[in-house]
Design an enzyme around this catalytic site. Sequence first.
Site, PDB file in Angstrom:
ATOM      1  CD1 TRP A 132       1.319  -7.538  -0.891  1.00  0.00           C
ATOM      2  CD2 TRP A 132       2.836  -6.336   0.245  1.00  0.00           C
ATOM      3  NE1 TRP A 132       2.203  -7.007  -1.807  1.00  0.00           N
ATOM      4  CE2 TRP A 132       3.155  -6.269  -1.138  1.00  0.00           C
ATOM      5  CE3 TRP A 132       3.665  -5.660   1.144  1.00  0.00           C
ATOM      6  CZ2 TRP A 132       4.242  -5.555  -1.624  1.00  0.00           C
ATOM      7  CZ3 TRP A 132       4.752  -4.932   0.647  1.00  0.00           C
ATOM      8  CH2 TRP A 132       5.025  -4.895  -0.709  1.00  0.00           C
ATOM      9  CG  ASN A 133       1.387  -1.349   0.804  1.00  0.00           C
ATOM     10  OD1 ASN A 133       0.200  -1.609   0.980  1.00  0.00           O
ATOM     11  ND2 ASN A 133       1.772  -0.320   0.083  1.00  0.00           N
ATOM     12  CE  LYS A 175      -7.942 -11.091  -1.740  1.00  0.00           C
ATOM     13  NZ  LYS A 175      -6.708 -11.534  -1.050  1.00  0.00           N
ATOM     14  N   PRO A 176      -8.349  -9.790   2.811  1.00  0.00           N
ATOM     15  CG  PRO A 176      -7.537 -10.655   4.834  1.00  0.00           C
ATOM     16  CD  PRO A 176      -8.733 -10.682   3.918  1.00  0.00           C
ATOM     17  CB  SER A 208      -1.130  -3.773  -8.504  1.00  0.00           C
ATOM     18  OG  SER A 208      -2.069  -4.770  -8.847  1.00  0.00           O
ATOM     19  CD  GLU A 220      -7.456   5.524  -2.446  1.00  0.00           C
ATOM     20  OE1 GLU A 220      -6.353   5.965  -2.810  1.00  0.00           O
ATOM     21  OE2 GLU A 220      -8.428   6.259  -2.207  1.00  0.00           O
ATOM     22  CG  LEU A 221      -5.835   1.685  -8.501  1.00  0.00           C
ATOM     23  CD1 LEU A 221      -6.269   1.685  -9.957  1.00  0.00           C
ATOM     24  CD2 LEU A 221      -6.145   0.345  -7.857  1.00  0.00           C
ATOM     25  CB  CYS A 229       0.585   3.550  -2.750  1.00  0.00           C
ATOM     26  SG  CYS A 229      -0.231   4.203  -1.296  1.00  0.00           S
ATOM     27  CD  GLU A 280       3.702   1.263  -7.071  1.00  0.00           C
ATOM     28  OE1 GLU A 280       3.107   0.426  -7.797  1.00  0.00           O
ATOM     29  OE2 GLU A 280       3.172   1.809  -6.111  1.00  0.00           O
TER      30      GLU A 280
HETATM   31  P1  NAP Z   1      -2.001  -6.499  -5.684  1.00  0.00           P
HETATM   32  O1  NAP Z   1      -1.170  -7.595  -6.187  1.00  0.00           O
HETATM   33  O2  NAP Z   1      -2.865  -5.758  -6.629  1.00  0.00           O
HETATM   34  O3  NAP Z   1      -2.874  -7.114  -4.506  1.00  0.00           O
HETATM   35  C1  NAP Z   1      -3.790  -6.342  -3.778  1.00  0.00           C
HETATM   36  C2  NAP Z   1      -4.918  -7.222  -3.325  1.00  0.00           C
HETATM   37  O4  NAP Z   1      -5.613  -7.716  -4.461  1.00  0.00           O
HETATM   38  C3  NAP Z   1      -4.465  -8.445  -2.542  1.00  0.00           C
HETATM   39  O5  NAP Z   1      -5.414  -8.722  -1.533  1.00  0.00           O
HETATM   40  C4  NAP Z   1      -4.470  -9.527  -3.587  1.00  0.00           C
HETATM   41  O6  NAP Z   1      -4.653 -10.810  -3.050  1.00  0.00           O
HETATM   42  C5  NAP Z   1      -5.689  -9.132  -4.388  1.00  0.00           C
HETATM   43  N1  NAP Z   1      -5.750  -9.660  -5.749  1.00  0.00           N
HETATM   44  C6  NAP Z   1      -4.742 -10.064  -6.548  1.00  0.00           C
HETATM   45  N2  NAP Z   1      -5.237 -10.487  -7.741  1.00  0.00           N
HETATM   46  C7  NAP Z   1      -6.582 -10.357  -7.672  1.00  0.00           C
HETATM   47  C8  NAP Z   1      -7.665 -10.632  -8.573  1.00  0.00           C
HETATM   48  N3  NAP Z   1      -7.453 -11.130  -9.785  1.00  0.00           N
HETATM   49  N4  NAP Z   1      -8.915 -10.366  -8.149  1.00  0.00           N
HETATM   50  C9  NAP Z   1      -9.150  -9.870  -6.944  1.00  0.00           C
HETATM   51  N5  NAP Z   1      -8.187  -9.591  -6.040  1.00  0.00           N
HETATM   52  C10 NAP Z   1      -6.908  -9.827  -6.405  1.00  0.00           C
HETATM   53  O7  NAP Z   1      -1.140  -5.382  -4.939  1.00  0.00           O
HETATM   54  P2  NAP Z   1      -0.107  -5.607  -3.769  1.00  0.00           P
HETATM   55  O8  NAP Z   1       1.150  -6.093  -4.391  1.00  0.00           O
HETATM   56  O9  NAP Z   1      -0.692  -6.374  -2.651  1.00  0.00           O
HETATM   57  O10 NAP Z   1       0.046  -4.118  -3.223  1.00  0.00           O
HETATM   58  C11 NAP Z   1       0.960  -3.236  -3.725  1.00  0.00           C
HETATM   59  C12 NAP Z   1       0.267  -2.243  -4.650  1.00  0.00           C
HETATM   60  O11 NAP Z   1      -0.745  -1.554  -3.942  1.00  0.00           O
HETATM   61  C13 NAP Z   1       1.215  -1.179  -5.136  1.00  0.00           C
HETATM   62  O12 NAP Z   1       0.987  -0.922  -6.493  1.00  0.00           O
HETATM   63  C14 NAP Z   1       0.821   0.034  -4.293  1.00  0.00           C
HETATM   64  O13 NAP Z   1       1.148   1.262  -4.875  1.00  0.00           O
HETATM   65  C15 NAP Z   1      -0.633  -0.161  -4.148  1.00  0.00           C
HETATM   66  N6  NAP Z   1      -1.152   0.575  -2.990  1.00  0.00           N
HETATM   67  C16 NAP Z   1      -1.939   1.663  -3.210  1.00  0.00           C
HETATM   68  C17 NAP Z   1      -2.403   2.396  -2.130  1.00  0.00           C
HETATM   69  C18 NAP Z   1      -3.267   3.603  -2.341  1.00  0.00           C
HETATM   70  O14 NAP Z   1      -3.909   4.032  -1.397  1.00  0.00           O
HETATM   71  N7  NAP Z   1      -3.321   4.178  -3.523  1.00  0.00           N
HETATM   72  C19 NAP Z   1      -2.097   2.003  -0.835  1.00  0.00           C
HETATM   73  C20 NAP Z   1      -1.298   0.886  -0.643  1.00  0.00           C
HETATM   74  C21 NAP Z   1      -0.845   0.169  -1.749  1.00  0.00           C
HETATM   75  P3  NAP Z   1      -3.407 -11.755  -2.688  1.00  0.00           P
HETATM   76  O15 NAP Z   1      -2.362 -10.883  -2.083  1.00  0.00           O
HETATM   77  O16 NAP Z   1      -3.988 -12.703  -1.712  1.00  0.00           O
HETATM   78  O17 NAP Z   1      -2.964 -12.365  -3.968  1.00  0.00           O
END
Ligand code: NAP
Length: 481
Positions: free
Chosen positions: A154-155, A178-179, A232, A253-254, A287, A384
């Site tokens: 979402w970020n 899937k967004p 994440s 990309e975590l 991130c 983080e």
């Molecule tokens: P997240 O909770 O891991 O969610 C990311 C995506 O995964 C969302 O679309 C989420 O869906 C989905 N998801 C959640 N649980 C899942 C599962 N069990 N199976 C499949 N998909 C699942 O992360 P976030 O809170 O949205 O994003 C923040 C994180 O992203 C931070 O840690 C940040 O550092 C990281 N990030 C990394 C980069 C990079 O390039 N390295 C860039 C941007 C962000 P829902 O939201 O619909 O639940």
Amino acid sequence: MNMRDFLHEANFVAGQWVQADAGERMVVTDKANGSVIGHIPVSGAAETRRAIDAAHVAFTSFSKLTAGERAGMLQSLAGVIRNHADALAELLTNEQGKPFAEAKGEVLIGASYIQWFAEEARRVYGETIPSPWADRRMLVVREPVGVFAAITPWNFPFSMLARKVGAGLAAGCTCVVKPSEFTPYCGLVWAQLAQMAGIPDGVINILTGDAAAIGEEMTSNDKVRKITFTGSTRVGKLLAERAGAAMKRFSMELGGNAPFIVFDDADLDAAVEGAMAAKYRNAGQTCVCTNRFYVQRGIYDEFAEKMAEKVVGLKVAPGMEEGAMQGPLINEAAIAKVEDHIADALAKGGVLKIGGKRHELGGNFFAPTLITAGHQEMKVAREETFGPLSVLIPFDQEEEAIAMANDTEYGLAAYFYTRDLGRTFRVGSALEYGMIGINAGIITTEVAPFGGVKDSGQGREGGRQGLDDYLNVKYLSIAGI
Ligand code: NAP
């Protein structure tokens, strides 16, 4: 066209807008005021399977287009995005919260990624190998991996998808996307943009809903050949494990925990400016955000004063308000994490210099915060934070700063400021990170490879390397010449 013209409340599969099978929907809110923007389908495994089937059918013809034809489609897509940047940015600000100026920047860099991959599509070169057999010729060609599944956070809901769609389509792949449920519209809108750009039906399929069920189908379905995920580390590891068990390609990309080191020979004003950009952009929810600032003792107090002045000057406001510099955080859980890190830092001897509490605007707004007298044992130095909190940690020696910077399981981005040439190379090579900003607080660009090491993931997005994850290498050994 305005924002409402780009808001879609349905999945997009094989060129059709469709609802989830059970008709179930969930609500999407405006992050600045909590009002309802709209609803989206709650899809599960069955809907995902059909989306994968659609991508699989489309792959047969799409992968056979010439590189020039695909490049042309991506060029048009970049143009469509640029032409509607204001409306798309408004959509992004509403569902995500970031200030409009930042949202527009994200939309435009999204267009730049698409443009970059349109250009790179025509440079998927192979090679010839000098043959050990006199009667043979040996070729290496690169071919699209097939259908890929993309899950985005979402970020940066617009640009994170641009990196994946751009690279994947340039390579000749088709996809299912899937967004995040928090920012679904900046994902769903890609269906409309693709249609406007003349991209064939079935090439991009998008669905929203039950993340675990959709992810399970994506990682187990034989027709999916690659998973690309941004989010994440926790979820990334789960998906990587499943994708690995099914022998699918994956790129991850975590999370990150970026250190920002300021040496006493640095240009202090430039360092403060870089620090603000690296920390408070997107309310600290990036991130590559700095979590922890290591400042050499000789300039520590001066740096702290200069930074405090800037932090006080940040205008916290709803993202659509003129001059807004920091919008709301994404949700209550995000606020709770920032509060926890602040309480932990103060309990461990940190000194609160600015902020430290919820903003008077209420809702998900949080005051930009600066804590001094930090140290390595605070949560903010180890996890983080993903919010507008900075901690300044003093150090004496270069080696000490490097050791603290590397003392983390993450390895995405790191920054340091110095004017010493030898130090530039020494520290640049000693930091265990995928990306290093040297005298620069913003480093993301479509022309450079973005990605991390250690628990920050693997694979690269953008740059010449960005296409590699979507291509298989094939060796042809041609005998009887
Ligand atoms: P997240 O909770 O891991 O969610 C990311 C995506 O995964 C969302 O679309 C989420 O869906 C989905 N998801 C959640 N649980 C899942 C599962 N069990 N199976 C499949 N998909 C699942 O992360 P976030 O809170 O949205 O994003 C923040 C994180 O992203 C931070 O840690 C940040 O550092 C990281 N990030 C990394 C980069 C990079 O390039 N390295 C860039 C941007 C962000 P829902 O939201 O619909 O639940």
